[in-house]
Enzyme design. Sequence first.
Site, PDB file in Angstrom:
ATOM      1  N   HIS A  38       0.878  -1.166   0.000  1.00 27.25           N
ATOM      2  CA  HIS A  38       0.000   0.000   0.000  1.00 27.25           C
ATOM      3  C   HIS A  38       0.917   1.218   0.000  1.00 27.25           C
ATOM      4  O   HIS A  38       1.645   1.463   0.967  1.00 27.25           O
ATOM      5  CB  HIS A  38      -0.920   0.010   1.219  1.00 27.25           C
ATOM      6  CG  HIS A  38      -2.007  -1.014   1.142  1.00 27.25           C
ATOM      7  ND1 HIS A  38      -2.614  -1.561   2.254  1.00 27.25           N
ATOM      8  CD2 HIS A  38      -2.607  -1.592   0.066  1.00 27.25           C
ATOM      9  CE1 HIS A  38      -3.535  -2.423   1.877  1.00 27.25           C
ATOM     10  NE2 HIS A  38      -3.551  -2.467   0.557  1.00 27.25           N
ATOM     11  N   GLU A  41       1.615   3.671   2.978  1.00 22.99           N
ATOM     12  CA  GLU A  41       1.988   3.121   4.283  1.00 22.99           C
ATOM     13  C   GLU A  41       3.507   2.975   4.301  1.00 22.99           C
ATOM     14  O   GLU A  41       4.054   1.921   3.995  1.00 22.99           O
ATOM     15  CB  GLU A  41       1.256   1.800   4.515  1.00 22.99           C
ATOM     16  CG  GLU A  41      -0.261   1.979   4.515  1.00 22.99           C
ATOM     17  CD  GLU A  41      -1.050   0.682   4.537  1.00 22.99           C
ATOM     18  OE1 GLU A  41      -0.445  -0.388   4.782  1.00 22.99           O
ATOM     19  OE2 GLU A  41      -2.275   0.730   4.280  1.00 22.99           O
ATOM     20  N   HIS A 145       2.750  -3.369   6.823  1.00 22.94           N
ATOM     21  CA  HIS A 145       1.717  -2.381   6.504  1.00 22.94           C
ATOM     22  C   HIS A 145       1.714  -1.293   7.570  1.00 22.94           C
ATOM     23  O   HIS A 145       2.496  -1.326   8.525  1.00 22.94           O
ATOM     24  CB  HIS A 145       0.343  -3.053   6.447  1.00 22.94           C
ATOM     25  CG  HIS A 145       0.113  -3.861   5.205  1.00 22.94           C
ATOM     26  ND1 HIS A 145      -0.767  -3.489   4.222  1.00 22.94           N
ATOM     27  CD2 HIS A 145       0.650  -5.038   4.792  1.00 22.94           C
ATOM     28  CE1 HIS A 145      -0.772  -4.391   3.256  1.00 22.94           C
ATOM     29  NE2 HIS A 145       0.087  -5.345   3.572  1.00 22.94           N
ATOM     30  N   GLU A 228       1.401  -4.818  10.987  1.00 21.77           N
ATOM     31  CA  GLU A 228       0.986  -3.408  10.981  1.00 21.77           C
ATOM     32  C   GLU A 228       1.821  -2.689  12.038  1.00 21.77           C
ATOM     33  O   GLU A 228       1.676  -2.939  13.227  1.00 21.77           O
ATOM     34  CB  GLU A 228      -0.503  -3.296  11.301  1.00 21.77           C
ATOM     35  CG  GLU A 228      -1.422  -4.071  10.368  1.00 21.77           C
ATOM     36  CD  GLU A 228      -1.883  -3.249   9.177  1.00 21.77           C
ATOM     37  OE1 GLU A 228      -1.529  -2.047   9.105  1.00 21.77           O
ATOM     38  OE2 GLU A 228      -2.607  -3.794   8.319  1.00 21.77           O
TER      39      GLU A 228
END
Length: 376
Positions: A38, A41, A145, A228
Amino acid sequence: LHGTKHSFPTRRSSDLVISDNIDTDEDEPEFWWSSTMHGDETTGIILTLRFADYLLTNYGSIPQVTNLVDNVEIYINPMSNPDGTFNNSPTGTSISSAIRYNSNNVDLNRNFPRMDGGSVNNQQEIQIMMDYTTAHDFVMSVNIHGGAEVANYPWDTYTSAQNTHSDDTWWDYVAHVYADNVISISGGDSFTDTYSNGVTEGGDWYVITGSRQDYMNYFQGVREITMEVSTDKDLEVEYLNTYWNYNRQAMLDYTEQVLYGFRGIVTDACTGVPLTDVKVEIVGHDEDNSEVYTSAPVGNYHRPIYEGTWSVTFSKTGYQSQTHSVTVTNDNSTRLDIELIPTGVAVPDFEASSVNVIIGSDIDFTDLTSGTVTSM
């Protein structure tokens, strides 16, 4: 220590490979760190670059770093969606307009082949990642991420109530190796989102299809987790050092997990030649392609698994299957080398009740011959 580059569409995205003998195939597991599919990110870009620098700078001086470089092939891809990251930057120098999607406005983490059989038109970036994975023998991988702070393990397609991963206990353990480390070092400032102490099963967080995590685990047999690492997707510069310090030891310790479980080399019992594509399956445990296979040219396999005693079957077409018991403890490695006997071949072996023979005494022989016996 050596770096190699691979082309991606429009702009370049590089993979750095770090190991002690980069041009030699050794009995070592391959681990892949990847980030920023992404494009907006971006924290993981800095973390992975700092990780590479830390490994290279401290090799030979910090024992854990030296052990990792000497015994693991470490692949690092800091940016897997450069078109999204450098959106509207003709010179590829500004991320001020970074977007989640690629240049075709496609979310790459919804574009992989799907576990549920749904169709998808794979983007060029996805096909390149799929081909790259197929060309390697990754044992574990991390896809970084941003937007939350949590270790997210398979499956994404299903909740744990719908389909619990066969290695769920192991996944929970290694996810906490990462999350607990960050929580401890940050003093509770990171990885404390409202999940189970910084760890969640993917679908229990929210269900998605076409994720790289599910593709890697289900279609490629690579144990990939989605990490994340920062609630702010595009972390401000003044916080980057802080987050590197939060995550550095966790990245080292998590990479180290690829060395644990049980491992070995499988060879032909008659010729000693290493065998590839031997299926290594834990009896009554493996499902949804969680078994592993030996790889060329060494014939080695690596099976991360939660501690316990496991019954393991080794099988390959043209060879007689074998089942062995192996005991594993967490954060340790158990060696199990195997010699498979070709179909139609017997290996004679006998055991005598005594090797000190007195004249006139009887000796019993136990037949330990293995393989296919056609006559006695």
